[in-house]
Structures are given as structure tokens and as C-alpha cells.
Design a protein around this motif. Structure first.
Motif, PDB file in Angstrom:
ATOM      1  N   GLY A 132       0.811  -1.213   0.000  1.00 22.36           N
ATOM      2  CA  GLY A 132       0.000   0.000   0.000  1.00 22.36           C
ATOM      3  C   GLY A 132       0.843   1.261   0.000  1.00 22.36           C
ATOM      4  N   THR A 133       1.949   1.244   0.757  1.00 24.69           N
ATOM      5  CA  THR A 133       2.822   2.417   0.812  1.00 24.69           C
ATOM      6  C   THR A 133       3.557   2.613  -0.509  1.00 24.69           C
ATOM      7  OG1 THR A 133       3.097   2.117   3.192  1.00 24.69           O
ATOM      8  CG2 THR A 133       4.695   3.532   2.087  1.00 24.69           C
ATOM      9  N   LYS A 134       3.969   1.517  -1.146  1.00 21.72           N
ATOM     10  CA  LYS A 134       4.576   1.622  -2.474  1.00 21.72           C
ATOM     11  C   LYS A 134       3.614   2.274  -3.463  1.00 21.72           C
ATOM     12  CE  LYS A 134       7.571  -2.467  -2.251  1.00 21.72           C
ATOM     13  NZ  LYS A 134       7.780  -3.828  -2.822  1.00 21.72           N
ATOM     14  N   GLU A 135       2.344   1.841  -3.395  1.00 19.28           N
ATOM     15  CA  GLU A 135       1.332   2.422  -4.288  1.00 19.28           C
ATOM     16  C   GLU A 135       1.217   3.920  -4.047  1.00 19.28           C
ATOM     17  OE1 GLU A 135      -0.474   0.901  -6.583  1.00 19.28           O
ATOM     18  OE2 GLU A 135      -0.316  -1.236  -6.139  1.00 19.28           O
ATOM     19  N   LYS A 136       1.257   4.318  -2.777  1.00 11.87           N
ATOM     20  CA  LYS A 136       1.139   5.737  -2.453  1.00 11.87           C
ATOM     21  C   LYS A 136       2.347   6.524  -2.963  1.00 11.87           C
ATOM     22  CE  LYS A 136      -1.600   4.851   1.703  1.00 11.87           C
ATOM     23  NZ  LYS A 136      -1.572   4.787   3.176  1.00 11.87           N
ATOM     24  N   VAL A 137       3.546   5.960  -2.813  1.00 13.38           N
ATOM     25  CA  VAL A 137       4.752   6.638  -3.297  1.00 13.38           C
ATOM     26  C   VAL A 137       4.670   6.837  -4.806  1.00 13.38           C
ATOM     27  CG1 VAL A 137       7.235   6.370  -3.674  1.00 13.38           C
ATOM     28  CG2 VAL A 137       6.253   5.865  -1.424  1.00 13.38           C
ATOM     29  N   GLN A 138       4.261   5.801  -5.510  1.00 10.51           N
ATOM     30  CA  GLN A 138       4.186   5.909  -6.972  1.00 10.51           C
ATOM     31  C   GLN A 138       3.159   6.959  -7.379  1.00 10.51           C
ATOM     32  OE1 GLN A 138       5.060   2.397  -9.432  1.00 10.51           O
ATOM     33  NE2 GLN A 138       2.995   2.623 -10.236  1.00 10.51           N
ATOM     34  N   LEU A 139       2.005   6.986  -6.671  1.00 13.71           N
ATOM     35  CA  LEU A 139       0.979   7.988  -6.972  1.00 13.71           C
ATOM     36  C   LEU A 139       1.479   9.394  -6.657  1.00 13.71           C
ATOM     37  CD1 LEU A 139      -1.999   8.523  -7.837  1.00 13.71           C
ATOM     38  CD2 LEU A 139      -2.538   8.519  -5.397  1.00 13.71           C
ATOM     39  N   ILE A 140       2.175   9.557  -5.533  1.00 13.86           N
ATOM     40  CA  ILE A 140       2.725  10.861  -5.161  1.00 13.86           C
ATOM     41  C   ILE A 140       3.651  11.383  -6.252  1.00 13.86           C
ATOM     42  CG2 ILE A 140       4.409  11.946  -3.597  1.00 13.86           C
ATOM     43  CD1 ILE A 140       3.052  10.316  -1.326  1.00 13.86           C
ATOM     44  N   LEU A 141       4.497  10.516  -6.782  1.00 12.11           N
ATOM     45  CA  LEU A 141       5.418  10.933  -7.846  1.00 12.11           C
ATOM     46  C   LEU A 141       4.654  11.432  -9.069  1.00 12.11           C
ATOM     47  CD1 LEU A 141       7.955   7.989  -7.542  1.00 12.11           C
ATOM     48  CD2 LEU A 141       8.395  10.369  -6.922  1.00 12.11           C
ATOM     49  N   VAL A 142       3.605  10.709  -9.455  1.00 10.21           N
ATOM     50  CA  VAL A 142       2.820  11.093 -10.623  1.00 10.21           C
ATOM     51  C   VAL A 142       2.073  12.398 -10.378  1.00 10.21           C
ATOM     52  CG1 VAL A 142       0.846  10.426 -12.056  1.00 10.21           C
ATOM     53  CG2 VAL A 142       2.598   8.740 -11.499  1.00 10.21           C
ATOM     54  N   SER A 144       2.743  14.768  -8.411  1.00 12.43           N
ATOM     55  CA  SER A 144       3.612  15.916  -8.148  1.00 12.43           C
ATOM     56  C   SER A 144       4.066  16.589  -9.436  1.00 12.43           C
ATOM     57  CB  SER A 144       4.836  15.487  -7.334  1.00 12.43           C
ATOM     58  OG  SER A 144       4.450  15.076  -6.044  1.00 12.43           O
ATOM     59  N   ARG A 145       3.590  16.072 -10.551  1.00 17.93           N
ATOM     60  CA  ARG A 145       3.853  16.737 -11.824  1.00 17.93           C
ATOM     61  C   ARG A 145       2.728  17.715 -12.155  1.00 17.93           C
ATOM     62  NH1 ARG A 145       4.904  12.907 -16.606  1.00 17.93           N
ATOM     63  NH2 ARG A 145       5.145  14.969 -17.554  1.00 17.93           N
ATOM     64  N   ASN A 146       3.069  18.780 -12.838  1.00 14.62           N
ATOM     65  CA  ASN A 146       2.074  19.755 -13.300  1.00 14.62           C
ATOM     66  C   ASN A 146       1.740  19.426 -14.757  1.00 14.62           C
ATOM     67  OD1 ASN A 146       0.391  22.021 -13.284  1.00 14.62           O
ATOM     68  ND2 ASN A 146       2.015  23.366 -13.993  1.00 14.62           N
ATOM     69  N   ALA A 147       1.094  18.276 -14.940  1.00 17.11           N
ATOM     70  CA  ALA A 147       0.859  17.735 -16.277  1.00 17.11           C
ATOM     71  C   ALA A 147      -0.444  18.272 -16.867  1.00 17.11           C
ATOM     72  CB  ALA A 147       0.826  16.216 -16.211  1.00 17.11           C
ATOM     73  N   GLU A 148      -0.630  18.019 -18.149  1.00 20.31           N
ATOM     74  CA  GLU A 148      -1.882  18.357 -18.816  1.00 20.31           C
ATOM     75  C   GLU A 148      -2.834  17.170 -18.833  1.00 20.31           C
ATOM     76  OE1 GLU A 148      -0.774  19.748 -22.675  1.00 20.31           O
ATOM     77  OE2 GLU A 148       0.149  21.565 -21.920  1.00 20.31           O
ATOM     78  N   LEU A 149      -2.277  15.970 -18.775  1.00 19.94           N
ATOM     79  CA  LEU A 149      -3.076  14.757 -18.740  1.00 19.94           C
ATOM     80  C   LEU A 149      -2.460  13.790 -17.741  1.00 19.94           C
ATOM     81  CD1 LEU A 149      -5.302  12.837 -19.864  1.00 19.94           C
ATOM     82  CD2 LEU A 149      -3.651  12.151 -21.638  1.00 19.94           C
ATOM     83  N   TYR A 150      -3.290  13.314 -16.800  1.00 16.46           N
ATOM     84  CA  TYR A 150      -2.887  12.290 -15.845  1.00 16.46           C
ATOM     85  C   TYR A 150      -3.634  11.012 -16.228  1.00 16.46           C
ATOM     86  CZ  TYR A 150      -1.370  16.322 -13.086  1.00 16.46           C
ATOM     87  OH  TYR A 150      -0.775  17.488 -12.660  1.00 16.46           O
ATOM     88  N   VAL A 151      -2.889   9.945 -16.500  1.00 17.34           N
ATOM     89  CA  VAL A 151      -3.495   8.672 -16.890  1.00 17.34           C
ATOM     90  C   VAL A 151      -3.165   7.657 -15.797  1.00 17.34           C
ATOM     91  CG1 VAL A 151      -3.644   6.886 -18.650  1.00 17.34           C
ATOM     92  CG2 VAL A 151      -3.179   9.254 -19.328  1.00 17.34           C
ATOM     93  N   LEU A 152      -4.200   7.208 -15.093  1.00 17.06           N
ATOM     94  CA  LEU A 152      -4.016   6.360 -13.923  1.00 17.06           C
ATOM     95  C   LEU A 152      -4.689   5.013 -14.177  1.00 17.06           C
ATOM     96  CD1 LEU A 152      -5.002   9.044 -11.236  1.00 17.06           C
ATOM     97  CD2 LEU A 152      -2.787   8.716 -12.353  1.00 17.06           C
ATOM     98  N   ASP A 153      -3.887   3.959 -14.265  1.00 14.80           N
ATOM     99  CA  ASP A 153      -4.399   2.621 -14.557  1.00 14.80           C
ATOM    100  C   ASP A 153      -4.533   1.841 -13.253  1.00 14.80           C
ATOM    101  OD1 ASP A 153      -5.239   0.357 -15.835  1.00 14.80           O
ATOM    102  OD2 ASP A 153      -3.429   0.052 -17.017  1.00 14.80           O
ATOM    103  N   GLU A 154      -5.771   1.628 -12.819  1.00 20.52           N
ATOM    104  CA  GLU A 154      -6.087   0.900 -11.589  1.00 20.52           C
ATOM    105  C   GLU A 154      -5.344   1.467 -10.369  1.00 20.52           C
ATOM    106  OE1 GLU A 154      -8.415  -1.210 -11.259  1.00 20.52           O
ATOM    107  OE2 GLU A 154      -8.855  -1.866 -13.288  1.00 20.52           O
ATOM    108  N   PRO A 155      -5.532   2.751 -10.056  1.00 18.92           N
ATOM    109  CA  PRO A 155      -4.766   3.347  -8.957  1.00 18.92           C
ATOM    110  C   PRO A 155      -5.177   2.884  -7.569  1.00 18.92           C
ATOM    111  CG  PRO A 155      -6.385   4.906  -9.783  1.00 18.92           C
ATOM    112  CD  PRO A 155      -6.407   3.733 -10.729  1.00 18.92           C
ATOM    113  N   ILE A 156      -6.390   2.281  -7.421  1.00 24.67           N
ATOM    114  CA  ILE A 156      -6.836   1.869  -6.082  1.00 24.67           C
ATOM    115  C   ILE A 156      -6.975   0.356  -5.953  1.00 24.67           C
ATOM    116  CG2 ILE A 156      -7.956   4.058  -5.595  1.00 24.67           C
ATOM    117  CD1 ILE A 156     -10.641   2.738  -6.245  1.00 24.67           C
ATOM    118  N   ALA A 157      -6.496  -0.394  -6.945  1.00 24.43           N
ATOM    119  CA  ALA A 157      -6.584  -1.856  -6.873  1.00 24.43           C
ATOM    120  C   ALA A 157      -5.579  -2.393  -5.854  1.00 24.43           C
ATOM    121  CB  ALA A 157      -6.318  -2.463  -8.244  1.00 24.43           C
TER     122      ALA A 157
END
Length: 233
Positions: A132-142, A144-157
Motif C-alpha cells: 500500500g505504501t509503495k502504491e502511495k509513493v508511486q501515486l505521489i510521484l505522478v 507531483s507533476r504539473n501535467a496536462e493529462l494524468y493517466v491512472l491505470d487501476e490506482p486503487i486496486a
């Protein structure tokens, strides 16, 4: 231009019997949180990989903010894959430095703030953290970008309900509000409260693209209930 993603006649065929995405045409606006929904084998992950330039279409085109998918678009798309891709031997702070070097829009300050809020030690090696903590770290990294499009594949699985709540709050509170967030998930009931619009796919085909409000007003159902009705047979 209010459109962010323009997909026209998009097909991905691995062979004549395996067509993962089949002649999809779709235009998605800026500033929305959109659910990409469908049963297993519906083509969601293939579509996501084409949006990120990881797979080339067999036919058709994708344009993001007016550009064909490629080097230009990769600089403005933040992608969270459905599997952890970070090395267990790396420290969290080392991965952050990699993101700083690789992405001009990455905010180390925002990432540190979110890590501190969760009491995640930046000097910890990824392999010492729970799933669960690994998932959170990976999400935090994504996020923390000021992107125009965020594409999240199964972020809560695969994470517990408390972690799901944190992940959803992180998505809502940290994405660029002028950007679009595209979320693929099977856990519709857990995520539909944050969605503005939904895409339904089945067997590679686009079944439906509409707003969440439209589903509730026209059908008197939640997105989860309507999804179950549409895909019952």
C-alpha cells in the motif's frame, strides 16, 4: 482549444483474432476527471498504452493538445501504470531526484509535502515498504507533476479502503485543475464520487461516453449500478 484528447478511428490489432481496440473515435475535454470503465479484456489498458506512446496503433490517430503522440506529448502526460515499475533497491529520495531530472514539471516540494503527511521516510528503500505504501509513493510521484493529462491505470486496486480514500483525496487535491485525469478502474463504487464523465468499453469497442450527471438524471442510477446493467449480458 477546449479539447485535450482527439482519437480518430483508433484500432490496435495483435492479429486477425485479437483486436484489442476496435475503431474508436472519441474527443475528451480539458479540466475533467473521467473514468475509463469496462470488463477485463475490454481494451482499456491497450488504449492507455497507446495514449502514452507505449504501443503504436494499427490504424487511426491520437492527438493530445494538438500534438501526435510522441516526444512532445510525453512531456505533458503523467502516467501511473497498473504495476509498480520502481526498483525495490532504490530509495524514495533517489527516485524523486530521477523525476526531477526527467520531468521539468515535477515539484519536489509537493512530493516531499505529501510524503511527510504520510510519515513516509524519503531515505527508505522501496523494498522495505508495504504494498500500500509503495502504491502511495508511486501515486505521489505522478501527482507531483504539473501535467496536462494524468493517466491512472487501476490506482486503487489491491489497497485497503483507508488507502483508497487517501489516493482519491490525493488525486482531487493535487492535479492541475486545467488538466484532465483519466482513471481506469474496476472499483467503480469507490471512485464514482470524484468522476465528471465516464467511458464504457467492451471487446475493444466504445460503448458509451457521457457525463455522470447524465446517467443519474436519465437513468436514475449510480454509475456503478448502470454499469452493471449495461454489462449484465
Amino acid at each position: 482549444m477546449s479539447e485535450l484528447i482527439e482519437i480518430s478511428g483508433l484500432t490496435k490489432a495483435y492479429d486477425a483474432q485479437h483486436i484489442a481496440v476496435n475503431n474508436v473515435t472519441l474527443t475528451l475535454p480539458k479540466g475533467k476527471i473521467i473514468g475509463l470503465l469496462g470488463p477485463n479484456g475490454s481494451g482499456k489498458t491497450t488504449l492507455i498504452k497507446m495514449l502514452n506512446g507505449l504501443l503504436a496503433p494499427t490504424q487511426g490517430t491520437i492527438r493530445i493538445n494538438g500534438y501526435d503522440v510522441g516526444v512532445e506529448t510525453k512531456a505533458h502526460v503523467a502516467y501511473l501504470p497498473d504495476r509498480t515499475y520502481l526498483a525495490d533497491g532504490q530509495r524514495v529520495e533517489e527516485i524523486m531526484e530521477y523525476f526531477c531530472d526527467f520531468y521539468a514539471d515535477f515539484s519536489r516540494e509537493k512530493a516531499m509535502e505529501m510524503l511527510n503527511n504520510l510519515n513516509i521516510d524519503p531515505s527508505a528503500k522501496l523494498g522495505t515498504l508495504s504494498k500500500g505504501t509503495k502504491e502511495k509513493v508511486q501515486l505521489i510521484l505522478v501527482m507531483s507533476r504539473n501535467a496536462e493529462l494524468y493517466v491512472l491505470d487501476e490506482p486503487i486496486a489491491g489497497v485497503d479502503p483507508a488507502a483508497r480514500d487517501y489516493i482519491l483525496r490525493t488525486i482531487i487535491n493535487n492535479y492541475n485543475p486545467a488538466a484532465t485525469v483519466l482513471i481506469s478502474t474496476h472499483l467503480i463504487g469507490d471512485i464514482e464520487q470524484v468522476l465528471d464523465e465516464v467511458i464504457f468499453m467492451r471487446y475493444g469497442h466504445l460503448v458509451l461516453y457521457t457525463s455522470v450527471d447524465n446517467i443519474r438524471e436519465q437513468h436514475g442510477k449510480s454509475v456503478d449500478a448502470y454499469f452493471r446493467e449495461v454489462f449484465a449480458c
